[in-house]
Structures are given as C-alpha cells and as structure tokens.
Design a protein around this motif. Structure first.
Motif: not given
Length: 332
Positions: A82, A86, A92, A94, A109, A263
């Motif tokens: 991610r 970006e 995206l 997700v 994704i 994440e």
C-alpha cells in the motif's frame, strides 16, 4: 537473478498493463519484515487483481501455534504494498479477508483510479529498512515517534527508564521460558542459516553475534544448549538501553486484528526508517502466553499486545535475504 532489494520504480507510470503495475507493487511487498524471516506469503496475480495469501507451509508451530505472527507478517507485506502504491500515485481497492471460507486468502487487491503521489519518503524507506539487533547508541530521540496509522491499532511508546525496565524484565522472563523448551530451540535453530544459503530466507548467525559463515555452528549450539540465562541478560540490556519501546495493540485477537497490526507495523517501521532510526523486535512477552496479559497491564490497556519493538540510533547493517518474487508469485 536480480536481488529483490534492487527493485526500482523507474518507468512505473508507463507500464502498459495493470498486471505489470501490480507485479512491481508485489516486489516491494516482499521486502517486509517477518518472524524468523520466514516470508510466509504468496501472491496470485491475474490481469486485473492481486491476491495475498498465507503460506502456512512456512509456519512456526512452536512459537506461533495460532499463526498470529504469520498473519502479522503478511499484513506487513500488505502495508509495504500500500505504501508503494500511494507513493507512486496508484489507487487501490483492498478487501481484507474477502472469502470467509478461504482463510488463507488474506487480501484482494484491485487497481483503482490514479491518485496524487503521497509520502514518497516511505517508499524510499522500504529499500532502507533493516531489522537491527545490535545495541543502540545513547543519542536521544529528537523527533516525535510514529503512530499506528491503521484503524483499530494503537501504538504505545514507553520511554521512561522505569517503564522500560519493567518491560525488559518481562523480555528476560520470556527468554528463560522459551530457551528452556527444546522444541522452541529446535524450531529457532531450523531457521538460522547463512545468508549465502540457497533458500534465501531465515536468520543469519550474524544476528546472534557470530560470522555469517558459521551460522550452522550457531544453529547447532541453539539446538543443544539452554542458553536462556545469557539470552535473558542480553535482551534485558537491549530493552533497558533502547531509548524507546513500542507495543502495537488491537481490541480483538482475531486474524483480521493480526492483519491490521501487520499493516500498522509496516507503516511504523517505515516511518522510523525515514526518520533515520533503527528498530528490532523483542516479542518474547507476547509469544509466551502467561506474559502477554502482564505486558498489557504494564501498558494500562485491556487490548491485546501484538508486537513489541525497540527504536533508536544504531549501526548500518546489510539487509536480510529475500526470496525472489518469482518464487512467491503465481500468475493466472
């Protein structure tokens, strides 16, 4: 075969297909940290989507019997992906855990509309990030510490000496409990190998204070001898002398919580790297079930601790080995 760490984004905007763009993003995802450097992820690429799957053949059943750390590691790979998207202006869509009947499918994704590039310093940090097990210097931390940046995850920083001491005692207690277990030592030893090994995974003996080429000697010693007292003293000192200790917590303790924690770990470690700081992990109080609630109590939270990391200024080191993208990505 190219070193995965040399991946470049040059020409990304001119790539002819969405699949080619997703492949580049997956190439950044595999540079994420993982427990024992097992790299327990797989990717399935089609013309217009990328699936992230858990590779449970790379599980650690002794230290991680529920695959909690495995899913966190996959979440870190998703976080890296991610961040790269970006920074490159690739939108995206997700979906986490898109098919309840397929628990290994952790994320789907899909490419979205182009967006304004965001936080390119974190993309650069993907290439510069290292897990540094060496002692940190006494240089103070001048900058604010990063936050979790992921909904449902909290990052608690502890910098006061008394707080770090209390956490360090739990780390030492965890070391003694783990190293007393022959099963734990055998599993750990199985993942200690030279960075020149063909498998391109695992931890070099250099992380344990020996030359890389003697990794097999280190693995043998770990397997045969309970070195818990010495390891406890070493890790207690690392924790107490680190300027900051951080704990990621989640309100629940489900695979979805673990994925989000991963994440958050990705973003936190990349933010630390972009700020010129180093980090590593001291997860023993989380891996030993009896110590996990004690760590939560020290933090003053009822949430579930998922990751314990330390941060500070430290030496530059070589990156950990990585399996090539072709080994973990299937097309079709």
């Amino acid at each position: 075969m190219d070193d995965p760490w040399t991946i470049t984004t040059e020409g990304f905007a001119g790539l002819a297909t969405l699949g080619a763009r997703l492949r580049v993003l997956a190439g950044h995802a595999i540079l994420a940290p993982s427990s024992h450097n097992t790299q327990p992820w797989r990717f399935r690429l089609s013309a217009d989507r990328l699936d992230l799957l858990a590779d449970r053949s790379r599980a650690l059943p002794v230290v991680d019997p529920e695959d909690r750390a495995l899913v966190i590691s996959c979440g870190a790979a998703l976080g890296h992906l991610r961040v790269a998207a970006e920074a490159l202006g690739q939108g995206l869509e997700v979906t986490l855990m898109p098919e309840p009947a397929a628990p290994d499918l952790l994320a789907r994704i899909l490419p979205g509309p182009a967006c304004a590039p965001h936080r390119p310093e974190l993309l650069a940090a993907i290439h510069a990030r290292r897990t540094t097990r060496a002692a940190f210097t006494t240089e103070p931390l001048a900058q604010p510490m990063p936050v979790a940046e992921v909904e449902g995850v909290t990052l608690h920083w502890r910098t006061a000496p008394a707080e770090r001491h209390a956490i360090a005692e739990l780390v030492a207690e965890g070391d003694r409990a783990q190293m007393a277990d022959p099963g734990f030592r055998g599993e750990l030893a199985a993942w200690v190998r030279s960075r020149h090994a063909a498998s391109r995974d695992g931890m070099s003996g250099a992380a344990f204070g020996m030359p890389d080429l003697l990794s097999f000697v280190g693995a043998m010693a770990i397997r045969r001898f309970d070195m818990g007292a010495g390891q406890a003293a070493h890790d207690r000192a690392l924790a107490e002398n680190s300027p900051a200790l951080g704990v990621l917590t989640t309100p629940g303790d489900t695979p979805l919580d673990w994925l989000r924690a991963g994440e958050a770990l990705s973003r936190a470690t990349l933010a630390l790297t972009a700020a010129g700081l180093k980090h590593s992990y001291l997860n023993q109080p989380i891996e030993v079930p009896a110590l996990r609630p004690k760590l939560a109590a020290l933090l003053g939270t009822r949430e579930f601790p998922q990751i314990l990391l330390r941060a500070g200024h430290g030496p530059e080191i070589a990156p950990s080995v990585r399996r090539p993208l072709e080994e973990v990505l299937v097309e079709g």
